[in-house]
Design an enzyme around this catalytic site. Sequence first.
Site, PDB file in Angstrom:
ATOM      1  N   TRP A  26       0.868  -1.179   0.000  1.00 40.70           N
ATOM      2  CA  TRP A  26       0.000   0.000   0.000  1.00 40.70           C
ATOM      3  C   TRP A  26       0.903   1.227   0.000  1.00 40.70           C
ATOM      4  O   TRP A  26       1.901   1.242   0.714  1.00 40.70           O
ATOM      5  CB  TRP A  26      -0.878  -0.036   1.248  1.00 40.70           C
ATOM      6  N   CYS A  79       3.822   2.206   4.970  1.00 43.91           N
ATOM      7  CA  CYS A  79       3.560   3.641   4.921  1.00 43.91           C
ATOM      8  C   CYS A  79       2.072   3.877   5.131  1.00 43.91           C
ATOM      9  O   CYS A  79       1.250   3.464   4.311  1.00 43.91           O
ATOM     10  CB  CYS A  79       4.011   4.210   3.583  1.00 43.91           C
ATOM     11  N   VAL A  80       1.748   4.529   6.234  1.00 43.90           N
ATOM     12  CA  VAL A  80       0.367   4.873   6.551  1.00 43.90           C
ATOM     13  C   VAL A  80       0.274   6.395   6.528  1.00 43.90           C
ATOM     14  O   VAL A  80       0.940   7.073   7.314  1.00 43.90           O
ATOM     15  CB  VAL A  80      -0.051   4.323   7.932  1.00 43.90           C
ATOM     16  N   ILE A  81      -0.524   6.909   5.601  1.00 41.97           N
ATOM     17  CA  ILE A  81      -0.680   8.356   5.448  1.00 41.97           C
ATOM     18  C   ILE A  81      -2.050   8.760   5.976  1.00 41.97           C
ATOM     19  O   ILE A  81      -3.065   8.160   5.609  1.00 41.97           O
ATOM     20  CB  ILE A  81      -0.511   8.779   3.976  1.00 41.97           C
ATOM     21  N   HIS A  87      -9.275   6.049  11.120  1.00 40.70           N
ATOM     22  CA  HIS A  87      -8.667   4.779  10.713  1.00 40.70           C
ATOM     23  C   HIS A  87      -7.140   4.831  10.827  1.00 40.70           C
ATOM     24  O   HIS A  87      -6.505   3.856  11.238  1.00 40.70           O
ATOM     25  CB  HIS A  87      -9.096   4.445   9.276  1.00 40.70           C
TER      26      HIS A  87
END
EC number: 2.5.1.78
Length: 155
Positions: A26, A79-81, A87
């Site tokens: 992702w 990678c979490v944006i 969430h």
Amino acid sequence: MSKEGLPNVSSVAGAGLVVGIVSATWNEKICNQLHAEAIRTAKDCGAKVIETRVIGALELPIVVQKLAQTCDAVVANGCVIKGGTPHFDYVCDSVTEGLTRIALDSGVPVGNGVLTTLNEEQAIDRAGFDGSTENKGAEATIAAMHTALVLRDLP
């Protein structure tokens, strides 16, 4: 961003170490860079690399847990944006807690290369691209390998 306090450790003697590297896909461009930098760093240090990919950050802990059964150190990259919902917080907290628990329960160091950023620009700046100010894939790999060597030397 501040690099104040960043240790000056760019390499470790990793010959004989087996390092598992698992990266999410992702936010693919960023995760591909983190993955490549982690692999390059481990190999440059002389470690054997076992690498795999998962879809998202929430899938990282279960694969890290499996790799911890056979590796001296494991590195998780993702990678979490932040978006417009909570969430982001749930994912970041769950992944961080899961990776920490695995390290403590297994005794195998887990390098946390999961970026948690407010926007893509911040992620790119931390992913080790040409022109990036940080290289979290490499940093997480060095940290995990260094910790594995420290643990190996302890009585």
